[in-house]
Scaffold this active site. Structure first.
Site, PDB file in Angstrom:
ATOM      1  N   CYS A  26       0.615  -1.193  -0.089  1.00 54.71           N
ATOM      2  CA  CYS A  26      -0.105  -0.028   0.011  1.00 54.71           C
ATOM      3  C   CYS A  26       1.007   1.312  -0.088  1.00 54.71           C
ATOM      4  O   CYS A  26       0.423   2.313  -0.660  1.00 54.71           O
ATOM      5  CB  CYS A  26      -1.070  -0.103   1.223  1.00 54.71           C
ATOM      6  SG  CYS A  26      -0.897  -1.050   2.257  1.00 54.71           S
ATOM      7  N   ARG A  74       7.686 -10.841   5.441  1.00 53.14           N
ATOM      8  CA  ARG A  74       7.473 -10.357   6.676  1.00 53.14           C
ATOM      9  C   ARG A  74       8.157 -11.582   7.667  1.00 53.14           C
ATOM     10  O   ARG A  74       8.303 -12.873   7.577  1.00 53.14           O
ATOM     11  CB  ARG A  74       5.921 -10.560   7.325  1.00 53.14           C
ATOM     12  CG  ARG A  74       5.212  -9.662   6.284  1.00 53.14           C
ATOM     13  CD  ARG A  74       3.658  -9.606   6.777  1.00 53.14           C
ATOM     14  NE  ARG A  74       3.066  -8.633   5.712  1.00 53.14           N
ATOM     15  CZ  ARG A  74       1.864  -8.494   5.518  1.00 53.14           C
ATOM     16  NH1 ARG A  74       1.118  -9.309   6.214  1.00 53.14           N
ATOM     17  NH2 ARG A  74       1.425  -7.852   4.930  1.00 53.14           N
ATOM     18  N   GLN A 103       0.769 -11.003  -2.378  1.00 55.57           N
ATOM     19  CA  GLN A 103      -0.487 -10.863  -2.286  1.00 55.57           C
ATOM     20  C   GLN A 103      -1.155 -10.475  -3.670  1.00 55.57           C
ATOM     21  O   GLN A 103      -0.548  -9.650  -4.489  1.00 55.57           O
ATOM     22  CB  GLN A 103      -0.550  -9.534  -1.376  1.00 55.57           C
ATOM     23  CG  GLN A 103       0.137  -9.727   0.055  1.00 55.57           C
ATOM     24  CD  GLN A 103      -0.303  -8.511   0.598  1.00 55.57           C
ATOM     25  OE1 GLN A 103       0.122  -7.366   0.195  1.00 55.57           O
ATOM     26  NE2 GLN A 103      -0.742  -8.687   1.980  1.00 55.57           N
ATOM     27  N   ASP A 114      -3.092  -8.025  -4.306  1.00 58.37           N
ATOM     28  CA  ASP A 114      -3.329  -6.731  -3.813  1.00 58.37           C
ATOM     29  C   ASP A 114      -3.946  -5.652  -4.654  1.00 58.37           C
ATOM     30  O   ASP A 114      -3.591  -5.638  -5.786  1.00 58.37           O
ATOM     31  CB  ASP A 114      -2.050  -6.252  -3.063  1.00 58.37           C
ATOM     32  CG  ASP A 114      -2.278  -5.556  -1.900  1.00 58.37           C
ATOM     33  OD1 ASP A 114      -3.271  -5.370  -1.640  1.00 58.37           O
ATOM     34  OD2 ASP A 114      -1.252  -4.838  -1.297  1.00 58.37           O
ATOM     35  N   HIS A 116      -5.609  -1.365  -4.509  1.00 58.62           N
ATOM     36  CA  HIS A 116      -6.036  -0.330  -3.593  1.00 58.62           C
ATOM     37  C   HIS A 116      -6.874   0.403  -4.464  1.00 58.62           C
ATOM     38  O   HIS A 116      -6.288   1.041  -5.343  1.00 58.62           O
ATOM     39  CB  HIS A 116      -4.843   0.370  -2.900  1.00 58.62           C
ATOM     40  CG  HIS A 116      -3.904  -0.518  -2.054  1.00 58.62           C
ATOM     41  ND1 HIS A 116      -3.025  -1.294  -2.671  1.00 58.62           N
ATOM     42  CD2 HIS A 116      -3.966  -1.059  -0.910  1.00 58.62           C
ATOM     43  CE1 HIS A 116      -2.415  -1.883  -1.619  1.00 58.62           C
ATOM     44  NE2 HIS A 116      -3.223  -1.872  -0.569  1.00 58.62           N
ATOM     45  N   LYS A 160     -14.437  -3.310   7.904  1.00 52.70           N
ATOM     46  CA  LYS A 160     -14.089  -4.257   6.998  1.00 52.70           C
ATOM     47  C   LYS A 160     -14.903  -5.326   6.684  1.00 52.70           C
ATOM     48  O   LYS A 160     -15.746  -5.562   7.639  1.00 52.70           O
ATOM     49  CB  LYS A 160     -12.565  -4.978   7.241  1.00 52.70           C
ATOM     50  CG  LYS A 160     -12.552  -5.607   8.533  1.00 52.70           C
ATOM     51  CD  LYS A 160     -11.115  -6.286   8.672  1.00 52.70           C
ATOM     52  CE  LYS A 160     -11.300  -7.025  10.003  1.00 52.70           C
ATOM     53  NZ  LYS A 160     -10.177  -7.802  10.397  1.00 52.70           N
ATOM     54  N   HIS A 207      -8.653  -1.155   0.758  1.00 56.57           N
ATOM     55  CA  HIS A 207      -7.490  -2.726   0.254  1.00 56.57           C
ATOM     56  C   HIS A 207      -8.532  -3.833  -0.039  1.00 56.57           C
ATOM     57  O   HIS A 207      -9.519  -3.914   0.804  1.00 56.57           O
ATOM     58  CB  HIS A 207      -6.716  -2.659   1.573  1.00 56.57           C
ATOM     59  CG  HIS A 207      -6.078  -1.777   2.465  1.00 56.57           C
ATOM     60  ND1 HIS A 207      -4.725  -1.781   2.236  1.00 56.57           N
ATOM     61  CD2 HIS A 207      -6.542  -0.596   2.946  1.00 56.57           C
ATOM     62  CE1 HIS A 207      -4.250  -0.472   2.873  1.00 56.57           C
ATOM     63  NE2 HIS A 207      -5.402  -0.097   3.411  1.00 56.57           N
TER      64      HIS A 207
END
Length: 647
Positions: A340, A369, A387, A389, A391, A475, A521
């Site tokens: 992000c 991570r 991911q 991912d 946005h 969320k 997200h």
RNA sequence: GCCUCCUUAGCUCAGUUGGCCAGAGCAGCGCACUUGUAAUGCGCGGGUCGUUGGUUCGAAUCCGACAGGAGGCUCCA
């Protein structure tokens, strides 16, 4: 005391009873059969013993094995039963806590000087069932703090003493069944006779209160059932789960591997696994292009300041992979833990107008991570993962529509991959603690209302959890159930008011003033690694046809038909059907067996007859001989099956 | 990270109380067979028994350290 009270049942009907009536009395009043199954009762929303008197008007729901709460009651009572059995077999043992869990129960036990090993499990199970047959009632008793302390002082159980110490006088209760008394707030099933089958599943170490500095107790996990048959089914399911373990199937089907030298928690994708990933990526990319996403690319490392701004440094920085330093300039870079911040910087690359919102940036971003070594597990818990991912930067008034679009995308993904059984959870903020959250009240209210409205409009099975929202926004999470009814959290959609604030994101509104966009997200898969793991366990390696790394294998009867087999292969390759020709010098039975073991969806057998008629003899994985088809006939059949899933 | 258990050939596993050159099946390689819907036959190669110290006349086997793996480390009386 023959005063009457009014009891309202879930169907809305009302009945009059004497004050002090128990849920069990009412169950008997309704039917004997029901009474035999009542484990506990929900009285005005509170789960209580079925044998406890009700002293005022109440809404009553009888809980049986068919309710989650009924099961939990039974399992918690089973923990007490196990403790009683342990005390009988190992006098002097001390107990920590013994709650019901999602699937069964556990009890933490301090065996002191005594030995407990896995050979004694059967003995413990037998003892439990022996005690269960005595049909001992679970008797509730309110005790003063002094008496409670005295009881466990006498018993020498320092764990219970510690627990009681934290409780308030006047709220303490004991439960006794047979010869065993425990500190417990309940509720419990009426008597031990409801427990007809018991299994101790595993033995593990667990720190008292989860604290590494405290003593390690022995945790015994178990499960019980009201029927032996159900226990057998449960054990079969556990067996099946083992067979479906993605680590096992991943190895058998040559999908991925790990190497000590590369490092733990860092999966290596083998060619067949890589095809799977690539297919998943392309599938989602295509759907995202249709849904108006723009693909972006960002590097694997980012300047430390980026993550200080985003706030991730505080979360992932100190206990995580340490920064990389450049030798000459002494600049610091972090392996990216999130995509992000990069996407925020892309948004900021030039001024934005309200007219161009929403902007949707998508990236298959690989993030790193640091996970504690004990947390690593196959592909579901790794240190480097990709991911899916994206946005979405939008105006506050667009949140609802964007949410709806993301939900559509996720539903499409689930359908194509065969996840039919799923639920969703809406996480809202805690109204009692508004200071905890960032963002404007009105925005929160609008977003929270929007999420719930959309979820309703889409007909989602939704649980609303108040107080579960992140500090930066509400969320919606998707939980799928796999073929074995195990629940996995997959897709997530999160509103974020924090990052736009931290990165000072702006757009110019129609009023010519600067406004702050809202960020959403979302990740339908979550991470590709985890998703593939879940997909493997859900399908047992029998992937949807469009995803299968090898969709067909051409099996020539003998060497004489290799040329024809290759011709078929080239034709299918042109139609984008993946596979290979099995040219090994083996009998057809062997080739079929190997293809079946590798779970290849279609086996195309070619011999003299097929060669002459220009056909293939089709065998489907797990379904046997399908007869012969012309080449075009097979291609049509194949593509029809793929389209069915992807339309 | 911590606790418990595990680690023998590419894979799945044997290996009795420490004692001749460490075994099997599958996979691999070679040869023969030219095959019709879940394993053709014969032969060959392959292991510093996770690594590393130690105990012992002697260690895959016993002890320690390290590495990797599995399960677990509040789902709160």
């Amino acid at each position: 005391m023959s005063e009457k009270i009014k009891i309202t049942l879930p169907d809305g009907s009302e009945r009059q009873y004497d004050r002090g009536v128990t849920a069990m009395d009412i169950a008997k009043d309704i039917s004997e059969g029901l009474a035999r199954n009542v484990l506990s009762a929900k009285v005005n929303g509170e789960v209580r013993d079925a044998l406890r008197g009700i002293d005022k008007d109440a809404r009553l729901e009888l809980l049986t094995w068919n309710n989650e709460e009924g099961k939990a009651t039974m399992w918690h009572s089973s923990a007490h039963l196990m403790a009683e059995a342990l005390e009988a077999l190992y006098p002097g043992v001390k107990f920590g806590i013994g709650p019901a869990i999602e699937s069964g129960f556990y009890y933490d036990v301090d065996f002191g000087d005594q030995q407990f090993d896995s050979e004694n499990l059967k003995q413990l199970e037998d003892k439990m069932l022996e005690l269960a047959r005595q049909k001992n009632e679970y008797l509730r008793k309110e005790v003063s703090k002094t008496d409670a302390l005295a009881y466990f002082q006498e018993k020498g159980d320092e764990y219970k003493l510690e627990l009681i110490d934290e409780l308030e006088d006047g709220t303490i209760t004991f439960y006794t069944q047979g010869n065993f008394t425990d500190l417990c707030k309940g509720p419990h099933i009426p008597n031990t006779g409801f427990i007809k089958a018991a299994k101790i599943l595993s033995v593990a170490g667990a720190y008292w209160r989860g604290d590494e500095s405290k003593k390690q107790l022995t945790r015994l996990y178990g499960i019980t059932f009201p029927k032996q048959k159900e226990l057998n089914e449960h054990l079969e399911m556990l067996e099946e789960a083992k067979k479906r373990d993605h680590r096992k199937i991943g190895q058998e089907l040559d999908l991925f591997t790990f190497s000590q030298k590369v490092g733990k928690g860092l999966p290596l994708w083998l060619p067949k696994g890589a095809i799977l990933r690539e297919r998943l990526e392309n599938f989602l990319k295509k759907a995202q292009v249709k849904a108006g996403y723009d693909q972006v690319v960002s590097p694997h490392i980012g300047g430390k300041e980026l993550y200080v701004t985003s706030g991730h440094y505080a979360k992932y920085g100190e206990d995580s992979f340490q920064p990389i330093r450049t030798p000459a300039e002494d600049e610091e870079f972090l392996l990216k833990p999130m995509n992000c911040p990069h996407h925020c910087e892309i948004y900021k690359s030039r001024p934005r107008s309200y007219k161009e919102l929403p902007i949707r940036y998508a990236e298959f971003g690989t993030v790193y991570r640091y996970e504690q070594s004990g947390e690593l597990h196959g592909l579901t818990r790794v240190r480097g993962f990709t991911q899916d991912d994206a946005h979405i930067f939008c105006r506050p008034d667009q949140v609802k529509e964007e949410f709806a679009k993301v939900i559509d995308l996720i539903l499409y993904v689930f359908k194509a991959l065969g996840f039919a059984d799923f639920t969703t959870q809406v996480s809202l903020r805690d109204p009692d603690n508004p200071g905890k959250y960032i963002g404007k009240d009105e925005d929160w209210e609008r977003a929270e209302a929007a999420i719930q409205e959309v979820a309703n409009e889409k007909g989602l099975k939704t649980v609303v959890e108040t107080g579960e929202a992140a500090f930066y926004g509400p969320k919606l999470d998707f939980m799928v159930k796999d073929a074995l009814k195990r629940s996995w959290q997959l897709g997530t959609i999160q509103v974020d008011y924090s990052l736009p604030e931290r990165f000072e994101l702006e757009y110019t509104g129609s009023d010519n003033l600067k406004h702050r966009p809202v960020m959403i997200h979302r990740a339908p898969f979550g991470s590709l690694e985890r998703f593939v793991a879940i997909l493997i366990e859900n399908t047992a390696g029998n992937f949807p046809l469009w995803l299968a790394p090898e969709q067909m294998s051409i099996l020539p009867i003998s060497e004489k038909y290799h040329d024809y087999a290759k011709e078929v292969f080239l034709l299918l390759q042109q139609k984008d059907i993946r596979g290979q020709v099995d040219e090994r010098d083996e009998k057809i039975g062997k080739k079929i067996r190997d293809a079946e073991v590798k779970k290849i969806p279609f086996m195309l057998i070619v011999g003299e007859k097929e060669c002459e008629e220009r056909t293939v003899s089709v065998r489907a994985h797990g379904h046997g001989d399908q007869g012969s088809m012309s080449l075009n006939g097979f291609v049509d059949h194949f593509q029809g099956l793929v389209d069915e899933l992807l339309k």
